[in-house]
Design a protein around this motif. Structure first.
Motif, PDB file in Angstrom:
ATOM      1  N   TYR A  18       0.850  -1.188   0.000  1.00  0.00           N
ATOM      2  CA  TYR A  18       0.000   0.000   0.000  1.00  0.00           C
ATOM      3  C   TYR A  18       0.886   1.239   0.000  1.00  0.00           C
ATOM      4  CZ  TYR A  18       0.997  -0.132   5.047  1.00  0.00           C
ATOM      5  OH  TYR A  18       1.628  -0.188   6.259  1.00  0.00           O
ATOM      6  N   LEU A  19       0.321   2.338  -0.429  1.00  0.00           N
ATOM      7  CA  LEU A  19       1.033   3.606  -0.421  1.00  0.00           C
ATOM      8  C   LEU A  19       1.080   4.125   1.012  1.00  0.00           C
ATOM      9  CD1 LEU A  19      -0.770   5.001  -3.532  1.00  0.00           C
ATOM     10  CD2 LEU A  19       1.670   4.481  -3.411  1.00  0.00           C
ATOM     11  N   GLU A  20       2.226   4.587   1.451  1.00  0.00           N
ATOM     12  CA  GLU A  20       2.388   5.050   2.824  1.00  0.00           C
ATOM     13  C   GLU A  20       1.350   6.114   3.192  1.00  0.00           C
ATOM     14  OE1 GLU A  20       6.259   5.915   5.410  1.00  0.00           O
ATOM     15  OE2 GLU A  20       5.921   7.434   3.866  1.00  0.00           O
ATOM     16  N   GLU A  21       1.035   6.978   2.264  1.00  0.00           N
ATOM     17  CA  GLU A  21       0.089   8.068   2.495  1.00  0.00           C
ATOM     18  C   GLU A  21      -1.358   7.579   2.587  1.00  0.00           C
ATOM     19  OE1 GLU A  21      -1.010  12.347   0.369  1.00  0.00           O
ATOM     20  OE2 GLU A  21       0.561  11.068  -0.468  1.00  0.00           O
ATOM     21  N   TYR A  22      -1.645   6.416   2.028  1.00  0.00           N
ATOM     22  CA  TYR A  22      -3.004   5.855   1.983  1.00  0.00           C
ATOM     23  C   TYR A  22      -3.000   4.414   2.509  1.00  0.00           C
ATOM     24  CZ  TYR A  22      -3.575   9.686  -1.364  1.00  0.00           C
ATOM     25  OH  TYR A  22      -3.602  10.919  -1.977  1.00  0.00           O
ATOM     26  N   PRO A  23      -2.799   4.208   3.802  1.00  0.00           N
ATOM     27  CA  PRO A  23      -2.624   2.853   4.322  1.00  0.00           C
ATOM     28  C   PRO A  23      -3.877   1.979   4.277  1.00  0.00           C
ATOM     29  CG  PRO A  23      -2.716   4.425   6.116  1.00  0.00           C
ATOM     30  CD  PRO A  23      -2.671   5.219   4.842  1.00  0.00           C
ATOM     31  N   ASP A  24      -5.036   2.547   4.030  1.00  0.00           N
ATOM     32  CA  ASP A  24      -6.268   1.758   3.970  1.00  0.00           C
ATOM     33  C   ASP A  24      -6.492   1.099   2.617  1.00  0.00           C
ATOM     34  OD1 ASP A  24      -6.910   2.413   6.565  1.00  0.00           O
ATOM     35  OD2 ASP A  24      -8.211   4.071   5.997  1.00  0.00           O
ATOM     36  N   TYR A  25      -5.683   1.423   1.619  1.00  0.00           N
ATOM     37  CA  TYR A  25      -5.934   0.973   0.253  1.00  0.00           C
ATOM     38  C   TYR A  25      -4.823   0.029  -0.198  1.00  0.00           C
ATOM     39  CZ  TYR A  25      -9.146   4.813   0.735  1.00  0.00           C
ATOM     40  OH  TYR A  25     -10.137   5.636   1.189  1.00  0.00           O
ATOM     41  N   TRP A  26      -4.996  -1.242   0.102  1.00  0.00           N
ATOM     42  CA  TRP A  26      -4.014  -2.271  -0.239  1.00  0.00           C
ATOM     43  C   TRP A  26      -4.248  -2.795  -1.644  1.00  0.00           C
ATOM     44  CZ3 TRP A  26      -2.698  -6.240   4.081  1.00  0.00           C
ATOM     45  CH2 TRP A  26      -2.400  -5.578   5.268  1.00  0.00           C
ATOM     46  N   THR A  27      -3.179  -3.325  -2.221  1.00  0.00           N
ATOM     47  CA  THR A  27      -3.286  -4.021  -3.499  1.00  0.00           C
ATOM     48  C   THR A  27      -2.304  -5.180  -3.487  1.00  0.00           C
ATOM     49  OG1 THR A  27      -3.392  -3.751  -5.902  1.00  0.00           O
ATOM     50  CG2 THR A  27      -1.621  -2.580  -4.754  1.00  0.00           C
ATOM     51  N   GLN A  28      -2.311  -5.952  -4.555  1.00  0.00           N
ATOM     52  CA  GLN A  28      -1.428  -7.107  -4.632  1.00  0.00           C
ATOM     53  C   GLN A  28      -0.997  -7.354  -6.064  1.00  0.00           C
ATOM     54  OE1 GLN A  28      -3.883 -10.222  -3.091  1.00  0.00           O
ATOM     55  NE2 GLN A  28      -4.983 -10.521  -5.010  1.00  0.00           N
ATOM     56  N   GLY A  29      -0.008  -8.208  -6.217  1.00  0.00           N
ATOM     57  CA  GLY A  29       0.450  -8.613  -7.535  1.00  0.00           C
ATOM     58  C   GLY A  29       1.174  -9.935  -7.442  1.00  0.00           C
ATOM     59  N   GLU A  30       1.250 -10.627  -8.559  1.00  0.00           N
ATOM     60  CA  GLU A  30       1.979 -11.897  -8.587  1.00  0.00           C
ATOM     61  C   GLU A  30       3.488 -11.674  -8.613  1.00  0.00           C
ATOM     62  OE1 GLU A  30       0.516 -14.393 -11.704  1.00  0.00           O
ATOM     63  OE2 GLU A  30      -1.493 -14.513 -10.826  1.00  0.00           O
ATOM     64  N   THR A  31       3.921 -10.470  -9.025  1.00  0.00           N
ATOM     65  CA  THR A  31       5.328 -10.090  -9.025  1.00  0.00           C
ATOM     66  C   THR A  31       5.452  -8.709  -8.399  1.00  0.00           C
ATOM     67  OG1 THR A  31       5.220  -8.982 -11.170  1.00  0.00           O
ATOM     68  CG2 THR A  31       5.722 -11.359 -11.187  1.00  0.00           C
ATOM     69  N   GLU A  32       6.671  -8.328  -8.050  1.00  0.00           N
ATOM     70  CA  GLU A  32       6.888  -6.979  -7.521  1.00  0.00           C
ATOM     71  C   GLU A  32       6.522  -5.923  -8.566  1.00  0.00           C
ATOM     72  OE1 GLU A  32      10.362  -6.062  -4.917  1.00  0.00           O
ATOM     73  OE2 GLU A  32      10.949  -8.103  -5.492  1.00  0.00           O
ATOM     74  N   GLU A  33       6.834  -6.201  -9.808  1.00  0.00           N
ATOM     75  CA  GLU A  33       6.519  -5.250 -10.891  1.00  0.00           C
ATOM     76  C   GLU A  33       5.011  -5.061 -11.014  1.00  0.00           C
ATOM     77  OE1 GLU A  33       6.747  -2.464 -13.715  1.00  0.00           O
ATOM     78  OE2 GLU A  33       8.450  -3.265 -12.587  1.00  0.00           O
ATOM     79  N   GLU A  34       4.248  -6.158 -10.963  1.00  0.00           N
ATOM     80  CA  GLU A  34       2.795  -6.048 -11.040  1.00  0.00           C
ATOM     81  C   GLU A  34       2.249  -5.281  -9.831  1.00  0.00           C
ATOM     82  OE1 GLU A  34      -1.202  -8.783 -11.656  1.00  0.00           O
ATOM     83  OE2 GLU A  34       0.665  -9.772 -11.082  1.00  0.00           O
TER      84      GLU A  34
END
Length: 63
Positions: A18-34
Motif C-alpha cells: 500500500y502507499l504510505e500516504e493511503y494505508p487503507d488501500y491495499w493491493t497485490q500482484g503476482e510479481t513486484e513489478e505487477e
C-alpha cells in the motif's frame, strides 16, 4: 516526477502493499513489478477526485 513511498511484503506467492500516504488501500500482484503497477493505478484513482472520503496519513509538527 513525484516519488511516493510504499510498504510491501511477500505473502506466499503474492506481493502485497500500500502507499504510505493511503494505508487503507491495499493491493497485490503476482510479481513486484505487477504490485508497483497496481500501486500506480490506486494512486491515480485516489488522486483523481472521483473517490470521496479518502483517509490519508499526514505529519504534524509539534513544538
Amino acid at each position: 516526477m513525484i516519488k511516493k513511498k510504499y510498504i510491501y511484503w511477500q505473502d506466499d506467492d503474492m506481493w502485497l502493499g500500500y502507499l504510505e500516504e493511503y494505508p487503507d488501500y491495499w493491493t497485490q500482484g503476482e510479481t513486484e513489478e505487477e504490485l508497483r503497477e497496481n500501486l500506480l493505478d490506486i494512486y491515480n484513482e485516489l488522486t483523481s477526485g472521483t473517490i470521496q472520503n479518502i483517509r490519508r496519513v499526514a505529519e504534524l509538527e509539534v513544538s
